[in-house]
Design a protein around this motif. Structure first.
Motif, PDB file in Angstrom:
ATOM      1  N   VAL A   1      34.468  51.424  38.619  1.00 29.79           N
ATOM      2  CA  VAL A   1      33.849  52.074  39.787  1.00 29.79           C
ATOM      3  C   VAL A   1      34.115  51.237  41.031  1.00 29.79           C
TER       4      VAL A   1
ATOM      5  N   VAL B   1      27.766  53.745  40.650  1.00 27.53           N
ATOM      6  CA  VAL B   1      28.439  54.405  41.783  1.00 27.53           C
ATOM      7  C   VAL B   1      27.622  54.212  43.062  1.00 27.53           C
TER       8      VAL B   1
ATOM      9  N   THR C   1      31.138  62.716  41.901  1.00 28.84           N
ATOM     10  CA  THR C   1      31.388  62.309  40.512  1.00 28.84           C
ATOM     11  C   THR C   1      31.225  63.534  39.616  1.00 28.84           C
TER      12      THR C   1
ATOM     13  N   ASN D   1      26.106  62.258  43.296  1.00 26.86           N
ATOM     14  CA  ASN D   1      25.978  61.632  41.985  1.00 26.86           C
ATOM     15  C   ASN D   1      25.677  62.717  40.960  1.00 26.86           C
TER      16      ASN D   1
ATOM     17  N   VAL E   1      32.209  56.647  34.896  1.00 25.85           N
ATOM     18  CA  VAL E   1      31.171  55.996  35.718  1.00 25.85           C
ATOM     19  C   VAL E   1      30.429  54.889  34.970  1.00 25.85           C
TER      20      VAL E   1
ATOM     21  N   SER F   1      36.174  62.587  41.385  1.00 36.49           N
ATOM     22  CA  SER F   1      36.314  61.714  40.221  1.00 36.49           C
ATOM     23  C   SER F   1      35.754  62.371  38.972  1.00 36.49           C
TER      24      SER F   1
END
Ligand code: NDP
Ligand code: 8X3
Length: 252
Positions: free
Chosen positions: A65, A117, A8, A84, A59, A32
């Motif tokens: 998500v 996530v 992410t 993360n 997110v 992402s």
């Protein structure tokens, strides 16, 4: 099938550098972030080396998500490492001068977004088993208080404790959890924190030697590629030229 990493916040800073680091080691990438054009540029750069799937994603939106994870194409589903990394600081002013909205944005992104996530990918990571990893980007700010840290530091304290608690529940699944807690690193972080003040960002890093995005990407990759029986719980990394100050004291 090779390893797959889901990152992410891959449009900038640590996330983008981590994408390049994992690609160099042959991992397939799920990248992402909200800025689609940056994801496309990174896909263009890396897809000659490894398979790359991109997903424009905020997110903070739990349903989005969930949909991104559910729609992962064949070849990108068996995610082995979740990075993360998406997060931000806002409002470096004292707490009493900060807009409530900025506090909410930090909580929604750094806490709720990270939880969204993680929740969506936990079944996949557990199915992946021994050697799977969740690497959370915490911060020195989650451990050490400083003026202007208010909600940002508190969100990163959440990240640290959430990771430890996850480890308790994931015991026996083989899934590892690490809190990487960097100190000062030059990315777009301060530009975001100051809402676009490039001069303020330049001032912060001038005349010293901050960490680079590549320094932290190397730590992220290291943690996720260790032998399956090793779990680094927390990795705090500062520039050599950064340390602590004495306690502040209010005097007459
Ligand atoms: P950058 O600002 O360079 O990158 C932040 C990334 O987070 C961007 O890719 C951004 O993508 C993404 N992001 C922000 N909000 C959202 C959102 N709502 N949804 C999806 N993605 C989002 O900063 P860094 O690389 O420095 O920061 C990465 C992480 O490391 C953060 O969690 C930060 O708190 C932490 N950290 C940073 C330190 C530093 O000094 N730089 C030190 C310690 C920790 P986009 O805008 O395209 O959505
Ligand atoms: C970012 C590092 O020192 O600005 O998390 O809190 S610091």
């Amino acid at each position: 099938m090779g390893n797959i990493v889901f990152i992410t916040g891959a449009t900038s800073g640590f996330g983008r550098a981590a994408a390049r680091r994992f690609a160099a080691a042959g991992w397939s990438l799920v990248l992402s972030g909200r800025r689609l054009e940056r994801l496309q540029a990174l896909q263009e750069e890396l897809q000659g080396k490894v398979p790359v799937h991109i997903a424009a994603l905020d997110v903070r939106d739990a349903e989005a998500v969930r949909q991104v994870v559910a729609a992962l194409p064949e070849g990108f589903r068996q995610v082995r490492a979740l990075i993360n990394n998406a997060g931000l600081a806002l409002a470096p002013q004292p707490a009493q001068q900060v807009a409530l909205e900025d506090w909410h944005t930090m909580i929604d992104t750094n806490v709720t977004g990270l939880v969204n996530v993680t929740h969506a990918l936990l079944p996949t990571l557990i199915a992946s088993g021994q050697g799977a990893s969740i690497v959370n980007l915490g911060s020195v700010a989650g451990h050490w208080p400083y003026p202007g840290g208010h909600v940002y530091g508190a969100t990163k304290a959440f990240v640290e404790q959430f990771g430890y608690n996850l480890r308790c529940d994931l015991l026996g699944t083989g899934v590892r959890v690490t809190d990487i807690a960097p100190g000062m690193a030059e990315t777009e972080f301060t530009l975001v924190r100051t809402k676009g003040d490039q001069a303020a960002s330049d001032r912060l890093y001038r005349g010293t030697t901050p960490l680079t995005a590549e320094d932290i990407a190397e730590q992220i990759f290291y943690v996720a590629s260790l032998p399956a029986h090793i779990n680094i719980n927390r990795l705090e990394v500062m520039p050599t030229r950064q340390a602590w100050q004495p306690f502040a004291v209010d005097r007459d």
